[in-house]
Design a protein around this motif. Structure first.
Motif, PDB file in Angstrom:
ATOM      1  N   CYS B  72       0.847  -1.193   0.000  1.00  0.00           N
ATOM      2  CA  CYS B  72       0.000   0.000   0.000  1.00  0.00           C
ATOM      3  C   CYS B  72       0.877   1.235   0.000  1.00  0.00           C
ATOM      4  O   CYS B  72       2.012   1.200   0.454  1.00  0.00           O
ATOM      5  CB  CYS B  72      -0.991   0.000   1.158  1.00  0.00           C
ATOM      6  SG  CYS B  72      -0.248   0.073   2.766  1.00  0.00           S
ATOM      7  N   ALA B  73       0.330   2.335  -0.568  1.00  0.00           N
ATOM      8  CA  ALA B  73       1.084   3.587  -0.673  1.00  0.00           C
ATOM      9  C   ALA B  73       0.229   4.731  -0.160  1.00  0.00           C
ATOM     10  O   ALA B  73      -0.998   4.706  -0.280  1.00  0.00           O
ATOM     11  CB  ALA B  73       1.472   3.858  -2.132  1.00  0.00           C
ATOM     12  N   MET B  74       0.909   5.722   0.378  1.00  0.00           N
ATOM     13  CA  MET B  74       0.194   6.897   0.884  1.00  0.00           C
ATOM     14  C   MET B  74       1.185   8.035   1.037  1.00  0.00           C
ATOM     15  O   MET B  74       2.394   7.832   0.999  1.00  0.00           O
ATOM     16  CB  MET B  74      -0.445   6.566   2.229  1.00  0.00           C
ATOM     17  CG  MET B  74       0.538   6.126   3.291  1.00  0.00           C
ATOM     18  SD  MET B  74      -0.235   5.170   4.611  1.00  0.00           S
ATOM     19  CE  MET B  74      -0.708   3.662   3.790  1.00  0.00           C
ATOM     20  N   GLY B  96       2.921 -13.648   3.728  1.00  0.00           N
ATOM     21  CA  GLY B  96       3.535 -13.138   2.502  1.00  0.00           C
ATOM     22  C   GLY B  96       4.133 -11.772   2.823  1.00  0.00           C
ATOM     23  O   GLY B  96       3.709 -11.099   3.766  1.00  0.00           O
ATOM     24  N   GLY B  97       5.097 -11.337   2.053  1.00  0.00           N
ATOM     25  CA  GLY B  97       5.771 -10.059   2.323  1.00  0.00           C
ATOM     26  C   GLY B  97       4.846  -8.867   2.155  1.00  0.00           C
ATOM     27  O   GLY B  97       3.893  -8.911   1.386  1.00  0.00           O
ATOM     28  N   MET B  98       5.137  -7.814   2.922  1.00  0.00           N
ATOM     29  CA  MET B  98       4.303  -6.608   2.853  1.00  0.00           C
ATOM     30  C   MET B  98       5.167  -5.350   2.912  1.00  0.00           C
ATOM     31  O   MET B  98       6.062  -5.238   3.746  1.00  0.00           O
ATOM     32  CB  MET B  98       3.311  -6.595   4.015  1.00  0.00           C
ATOM     33  CG  MET B  98       2.496  -5.320   4.102  1.00  0.00           C
ATOM     34  SD  MET B  98       1.267  -5.440   5.420  1.00  0.00           S
ATOM     35  CE  MET B  98       0.618  -3.774   5.415  1.00  0.00           C
ATOM     36  N   LEU B  99       4.864  -4.405   2.012  1.00  0.00           N
ATOM     37  CA  LEU B  99       5.594  -3.137   1.961  1.00  0.00           C
ATOM     38  C   LEU B  99       4.593  -1.984   2.014  1.00  0.00           C
ATOM     39  O   LEU B  99       3.546  -2.027   1.369  1.00  0.00           O
ATOM     40  CB  LEU B  99       6.412  -3.068   0.661  1.00  0.00           C
ATOM     41  CG  LEU B  99       7.214  -1.784   0.409  1.00  0.00           C
ATOM     42  CD1 LEU B  99       8.293  -1.584   1.467  1.00  0.00           C
ATOM     43  CD2 LEU B  99       7.870  -1.835  -0.977  1.00  0.00           C
ATOM     44  N   ILE B 100       4.941  -0.978   2.803  1.00  0.00           N
ATOM     45  CA  ILE B 100       4.121   0.235   2.913  1.00  0.00           C
ATOM     46  C   ILE B 100       4.996   1.394   2.451  1.00  0.00           C
ATOM     47  O   ILE B 100       6.012   1.687   3.073  1.00  0.00           O
ATOM     48  CB  ILE B 100       3.695   0.472   4.375  1.00  0.00           C
ATOM     49  CG1 ILE B 100       2.933  -0.738   4.919  1.00  0.00           C
ATOM     50  CG2 ILE B 100       2.888   1.766   4.508  1.00  0.00           C
ATOM     51  CD1 ILE B 100       3.055  -0.910   6.419  1.00  0.00           C
ATOM     52  N   ALA B 101       4.594   2.052   1.346  1.00  0.00           N
ATOM     53  CA  ALA B 101       5.359   3.220   0.884  1.00  0.00           C
ATOM     54  C   ALA B 101       4.736   4.482   1.455  1.00  0.00           C
ATOM     55  O   ALA B 101       3.513   4.643   1.431  1.00  0.00           O
ATOM     56  CB  ALA B 101       5.364   3.286  -0.640  1.00  0.00           C
ATOM     57  N   PHE B 140      15.240  -1.326  -4.022  1.00  0.00           N
ATOM     58  CA  PHE B 140      14.844  -1.379  -2.607  1.00  0.00           C
ATOM     59  C   PHE B 140      13.475  -2.032  -2.441  1.00  0.00           C
ATOM     60  O   PHE B 140      13.213  -2.725  -1.461  1.00  0.00           O
ATOM     61  CB  PHE B 140      14.820   0.027  -1.991  1.00  0.00           C
ATOM     62  CG  PHE B 140      16.184   0.625  -1.707  1.00  0.00           C
ATOM     63  CD1 PHE B 140      17.334   0.118  -2.290  1.00  0.00           C
ATOM     64  CD2 PHE B 140      16.308   1.712  -0.841  1.00  0.00           C
ATOM     65  CE1 PHE B 140      18.588   0.678  -2.031  1.00  0.00           C
ATOM     66  CE2 PHE B 140      17.542   2.277  -0.573  1.00  0.00           C
ATOM     67  CZ  PHE B 140      18.694   1.761  -1.173  1.00  0.00           C
ATOM     68  N   THR B 141      12.588  -1.760  -3.410  1.00  0.00           N
ATOM     69  CA  THR B 141      11.255  -2.365  -3.337  1.00  0.00           C
ATOM     70  C   THR B 141      11.381  -3.888  -3.363  1.00  0.00           C
ATOM     71  O   THR B 141      10.761  -4.591  -2.558  1.00  0.00           O
ATOM     72  CB  THR B 141      10.385  -1.867  -4.515  1.00  0.00           C
ATOM     73  OG1 THR B 141      10.199  -0.461  -4.362  1.00  0.00           O
ATOM     74  CG2 THR B 141       9.035  -2.545  -4.548  1.00  0.00           C
ATOM     75  N   LYS B 142      12.224  -4.384  -4.262  1.00  0.00           N
ATOM     76  CA  LYS B 142      12.407  -5.842  -4.328  1.00  0.00           C
ATOM     77  C   LYS B 142      13.095  -6.363  -3.076  1.00  0.00           C
ATOM     78  O   LYS B 142      12.698  -7.399  -2.513  1.00  0.00           O
ATOM     79  CB  LYS B 142      13.214  -6.199  -5.583  1.00  0.00           C
ATOM     80  CG  LYS B 142      12.402  -5.971  -6.855  1.00  0.00           C
ATOM     81  CD  LYS B 142      13.257  -5.985  -8.097  1.00  0.00           C
ATOM     82  CE  LYS B 142      13.704  -7.378  -8.498  1.00  0.00           C
ATOM     83  NZ  LYS B 142      14.429  -7.314  -9.806  1.00  0.00           N
ATOM     84  N   ALA B 143      14.101  -5.616  -2.604  1.00  0.00           N
ATOM     85  CA  ALA B 143      14.823  -6.039  -1.394  1.00  0.00           C
ATOM     86  C   ALA B 143      13.881  -6.070  -0.187  1.00  0.00           C
ATOM     87  O   ALA B 143      14.024  -6.904   0.717  1.00  0.00           O
ATOM     88  CB  ALA B 143      15.988  -5.094  -1.124  1.00  0.00           C
ATOM     89  N   PRO B 154       6.175  -6.262   8.349  1.00  0.00           N
ATOM     90  CA  PRO B 154       5.970  -5.269   7.295  1.00  0.00           C
ATOM     91  C   PRO B 154       7.200  -4.374   7.205  1.00  0.00           C
ATOM     92  O   PRO B 154       7.908  -4.186   8.201  1.00  0.00           O
ATOM     93  CB  PRO B 154       4.765  -4.454   7.777  1.00  0.00           C
ATOM     94  CG  PRO B 154       4.130  -5.268   8.840  1.00  0.00           C
ATOM     95  CD  PRO B 154       5.233  -6.080   9.462  1.00  0.00           C
ATOM     96  N   VAL B 155       7.453  -3.832   6.015  1.00  0.00           N
ATOM     97  CA  VAL B 155       8.585  -2.937   5.802  1.00  0.00           C
ATOM     98  C   VAL B 155       8.050  -1.608   5.283  1.00  0.00           C
ATOM     99  O   VAL B 155       7.094  -1.579   4.504  1.00  0.00           O
ATOM    100  CB  VAL B 155       9.575  -3.555   4.775  1.00  0.00           C
ATOM    101  CG1 VAL B 155      10.704  -2.584   4.439  1.00  0.00           C
ATOM    102  CG2 VAL B 155      10.127  -4.871   5.293  1.00  0.00           C
ATOM    103  N   LEU B 156       8.655  -0.522   5.748  1.00  0.00           N
ATOM    104  CA  LEU B 156       8.289   0.810   5.254  1.00  0.00           C
ATOM    105  C   LEU B 156       9.298   1.284   4.212  1.00  0.00           C
ATOM    106  O   LEU B 156      10.499   1.024   4.353  1.00  0.00           O
ATOM    107  CB  LEU B 156       8.262   1.816   6.412  1.00  0.00           C
ATOM    108  CG  LEU B 156       7.061   1.730   7.362  1.00  0.00           C
ATOM    109  CD1 LEU B 156       7.425   2.300   8.723  1.00  0.00           C
ATOM    110  CD2 LEU B 156       5.866   2.468   6.773  1.00  0.00           C
ATOM    111  N   LEU B 157       8.810   1.962   3.175  1.00  0.00           N
ATOM    112  CA  LEU B 157       9.671   2.586   2.160  1.00  0.00           C
ATOM    113  C   LEU B 157       9.364   4.077   2.183  1.00  0.00           C
ATOM    114  O   LEU B 157       8.251   4.489   1.885  1.00  0.00           O
ATOM    115  CB  LEU B 157       9.360   2.018   0.771  1.00  0.00           C
ATOM    116  CG  LEU B 157      10.225   2.527  -0.379  1.00  0.00           C
ATOM    117  CD1 LEU B 157      11.550   1.762  -0.442  1.00  0.00           C
ATOM    118  CD2 LEU B 157       9.510   2.390  -1.731  1.00  0.00           C
TER     119      LEU B 157
END
Lengths: 191, 580
Positions: B72-74, B96-101, B140-143, B154-157
């Motif tokens: 998700c992005a915000m 499953g992996g999760m990324l928050i931008a 970085f998104t893939k990493a 969860p990981v933050l970007l």
């Protein structure tokens, strides 16, 4: 090479920056292009930066460091003039669009801006790119006419710019844009 | 294959290459295009606009618990809205992996505040990555997905306006097919009631300790040695580019890609290898405070500001004493602020609000521009949805329901405005709320929303009814009014009626945004110069098409879309039919 594209929100500076970015990439340079979205698009002053060379670090251009300012509107050329390096070139449309403070009467639109910029010893190429684009078949191609007006100042060959226009513009608009580019270049030659 | 890509597009490409299956976001400059570009991979990625960021983050967390890679992005203020699920997601972890931008906006190009999202990573105890350019965005998104699954978190970007909206070169790869993982019921991990949460807090602390070890060795944090050891710069994000342009190869750099947790030993070793350490980071003193806590004497915000955007010019001036040389004209250059567009359906509403001198509780969207000259029809703009709830509070202490309104857009009403309306009806308020429904999310560049009948991936869908929500909240049917905002008389009449009513009311001013492709422009009206008395009444609406030339009003036919609002202001019937 540091190029700034300035104008009023909605004039097509994003496409112009993409064409130049594409030309630089195709020529094998490192490239960065910076855009501003959102609030500034609502008729506000907009600026886009295109930088290319052997290496490019920052996406922004500092005051006194632009080689070229491509301007869609006279007042915007004047506004961003401090970003031009000494010895740089301003390429501007002679179009003028009143900002809201001028419309409401709170401010005055300065006169003779092209002459005043030239009087500073700045090399300035000015023409009515809107009229050039109209002649080519669409006012929307004024951004590409401006690229034609700038010509060699941008550091690319004629063929390289034409290829970049063809790559960046939807096929049905290729012809009108290439024509606007050619007419812009002819105008520059005539000045 | 090499390609020039916007930072936001590169994040979206990274999502696709990483095998992401689900994206749920709410638009917000400068994060919006990540989700729009991700939606184009519709064969592989399910992407949606959620009604707000809290919902979006919860959808993504649910998908991750379900075993699929999610995203998700915000924008930075969106993370405030999503903070509740953010903090608990650190406890549950993922499957499953999760990324928050999260996209910060130093300089406030399009935001109501400057906010440093790194504080959230620290407070929620989550890893955060910070890319410097488009190549970093993709890599970085893939990493992040590998990191997310390795550490079950969860990981933050964190991006910024300059990273999100700059194009630079990226190297493309193919998509990695990542199957949906098995879901195994585990209440001690996913049911966050006290008994289970206590156990999970222990897990969070253990994970953070492991991430600190990881930070010491990961290639995300990179040292670049300079030609001498006088200066060492610790930096991250777009500031790395400014620092490089300013100092070149002479100094050494510690570029932090993982900005939380930070690598203590690596920083100590780096500091010991140079004579002077300078920390260059936009907004708050996060890296700097960490260095000081490690006992390292650093320069940073003692020299550089914690307000606004950084640039090479700023660093050159503050750190090297360089002053740029340039030409400037003697003339005063009038500013060019953004304005409501030609034909904007909001304009007439603000004209009426201004005319009636009402207190206007405003909100976030294009219509915030109603605060500007010459309409000046806004008293407050706080945050998404606050127009309605803040009006309720204002009226409870002042009792001026007949002199005040809230104004909010359709998308913002769905985001968090409707809960304020429920507060009004539940707590016996009498306020009047105006919903300016332009049938799109305008400010961020035309995104669909729950009222528009189309999904992000352009599928026809159920259109949520604003009227039905108002009715369900308890607004009486006769006080839910729908008007055409181009009709100034109608807007004023209905507004006066509802302000006078001794009950809460909602006025829906409905007309699609004039920039939507399906909205056809009408011919521009012509001003009859003989009839024009130069009274400037038509100038009161702040239309960019109307100006005074030689004392008479003139309409720019190329810009005008023929909305007809100006005609209604002319008492002398000077604005007439279409230009021949």
């Amino acid at each position: 090479m540091n190029i700034m594209i300035v104008g009023v929100g909605g004039q097509g500076s994003l496409l112009a920056s993409r064409i130049l970015g594409r030309a630089a990439l195709d020529a094998g340079y490192a490239v960065k292009v910076s855009e501003v979205h959102g609030m500034s698009q609502r008729g506000g002053s907009v600026v886009t930066y295109v930088k290319y060379g052997e290496t490019v670090d920052a996406p922004l251009i500092c005051r006194g460091e632009a080689d070229v300012i491509l301007s869609f509107e006279q007042l915007e050329a004047a506004r961003w003039l401090p970003y031009l390096r000494r010895g740089g070139t301003v390429v501007t449309s002679t179009q003028s669009i009143n900002p809201m403070p001028v419309v409401t009467g709170a401010s005055v639109y300065p006169d003779a801006l092209v002459e005043k910029i030239a009087a500073k010893g700045v090399r300035i190429i000015a023409a009515d790119t809107l009229a050039i684009a109209r002649e080519a078949g669409s006012e929307k191609a004024a951004n590409v006419a401006l690229i034609g007006l700038a010509g060699q100042v941008l550091g690319f060959s004629d063929e390289a710019i034409r290829a970049a226009i063809t790559a960046c513009v939807p096929p049905k608009f290729t012809e009108v844009n290439l024509k606007a580019y050619s007419l812009g270049a002819e105008n520059a030659a005539a000045l | 294959m090499k390609q020039l890509m916007l930072g936001n597009e590169a994040v979206a490409r990274g999502l696709w290459e990483a095998g992401v299956r689900l994206v749920s976001s709410y638009p917000g400059t400068p994060s919006t295009e990540i989700t729009e570009f991700a939606a184009k991979y519709e064969q592989d990625i399910y992407a949606e606009w959620a009604p707000n960021e809290k919902v979006a983050l919860e959808v993504a967390l649910g998908a991750a618990i379900g075993g699929g890679r999610s995203f998700c992005a915000m924008k930075h203020v969106g993370l405030n809205v999503a903070a509740d699920p953010l903090f608990v997601s650190a406890y549950t972890g993922v499957n499953g992996g999760m990324l928050i931008a999260v996209a910060d906006d130093p300089g406030m190009h399009s935001s109501q505040n400057e906010q440093d999202s790194r504080h959230y990573a620290i407070a929620a105890k989550l890893p955060m990555l910070e890319p410097s350019d488009s190549a970093d965005c993709l890599n970085f998104t893939k990493a992040a997905y590998a990191l997310s699954e390795q550490f079950d978190t969860p990981v933050l970007l964190r991006t910024s306006t300059r990273v999100a909206h700059s194009q630079s070169v990226v190297e493309l790869s193919d998509r990695e097919e990542v199957p949906v993982r098995d879901y195994v019921k585990d209440p001690s991990k996913y049911v966050m009631m006290p008994a289970y949460a206590r156990g999970r807090h222990v897990t969070v602390e253990k994970r953070l300790a492991a991430l600190r070890e990881f930070a010491e060795t990961t290639e995300l944090n990179r040292i670049e040695r300079g030609t001498d050891n006088k200066i060492g710069i610790i930096t991250a994000g777009t500031c790395y580019n400014y620092a490089r342009e300013c100092f070149g190869d002479s100094v050494s750099y510690l570029k932090l890609g993982l900005v939380n947790p930070m690598p203590a030993k690596k920083i100590l070793d780096f500091a010991a290898s140079v004579e002077r350490v300078i920390v260059i980071e936009e907004l708050d003193e996060v890296i700097e405070s960490y260095c000081r806590a490690l006992g390292i004497a650093v320069d940073g915000h003692n020299i550089l500001p914690n307000i606004g955007e950084y640039s090479t010019e700023l660093l050159a001036e503050k750190l090297l004493g360089k002053v740029p040389e340039f030409d400037v004209l003697e003339d005063a250059i009038p500013p060019r602020p953004p304005v409501l567009c030609s034909g904007c359906p909001h304009r007439g509403v603000f004209y009426v609000l201004s005319k009636l001198k009402l207190y206007v509780s405003g909100d976030i969207g294009c219509y915030t521009l109603g605060a500007g000259q010459p309409l000046c029809a806004m008293d407050t703009t706080l945050c998404m949805g606050a127009s309605i709830s803040a009006l309720h509070g204002f009226n409870k202490v002042r009792g001026e329901e007949n002199k005040s309104v809230a104004i909010i857009g359709d998308s913002t009403f769905m985001h968090s405005g409707m809960t304020g309306l429920v507060d009004i009806t539940y707590n016996q308020g009498k306020s009047t709320v105006i919903v300016v429904d332009n049938s799109i999310t305008g400010m961020t560049g035309h995104q669909q929303n729950p009222c528009t009948g189309l999904t992000l991936q352009n599928k026809p869908t159920y259109a949520v009814s604003i009227e039905a929500i108002c009715a369900a909240a308890g607004i009486a049917d006769e006080h839910i009014r729908v008007v055409d905002p181009y009709d100034l008389g109608e807007v004023e009449r209905v507004l006066k009626e509802e302000l006078a009513a001794e009950c809460p009311s909602v006025i829906i001013c409905r007309r699609p945004c004039a920039l939507l492709k399906y909205v056809k422009a009408k011919p521009a009206p012509r001003v009859d110069a003989d009839k024009c008395r130069s009274c400037r009444a038509c100038m009161k609406i702040g239309c960019p098409c109307i100006s005074m030339q030689n004392g008479k009003a003139v309409i720019d036919a190329a810009l005008c879309v023929g909305c007809g609002v100006c005609k209604q202001l002319c008492k002398f019937d000077a604005i007439g039919g279409a230009d021949a």
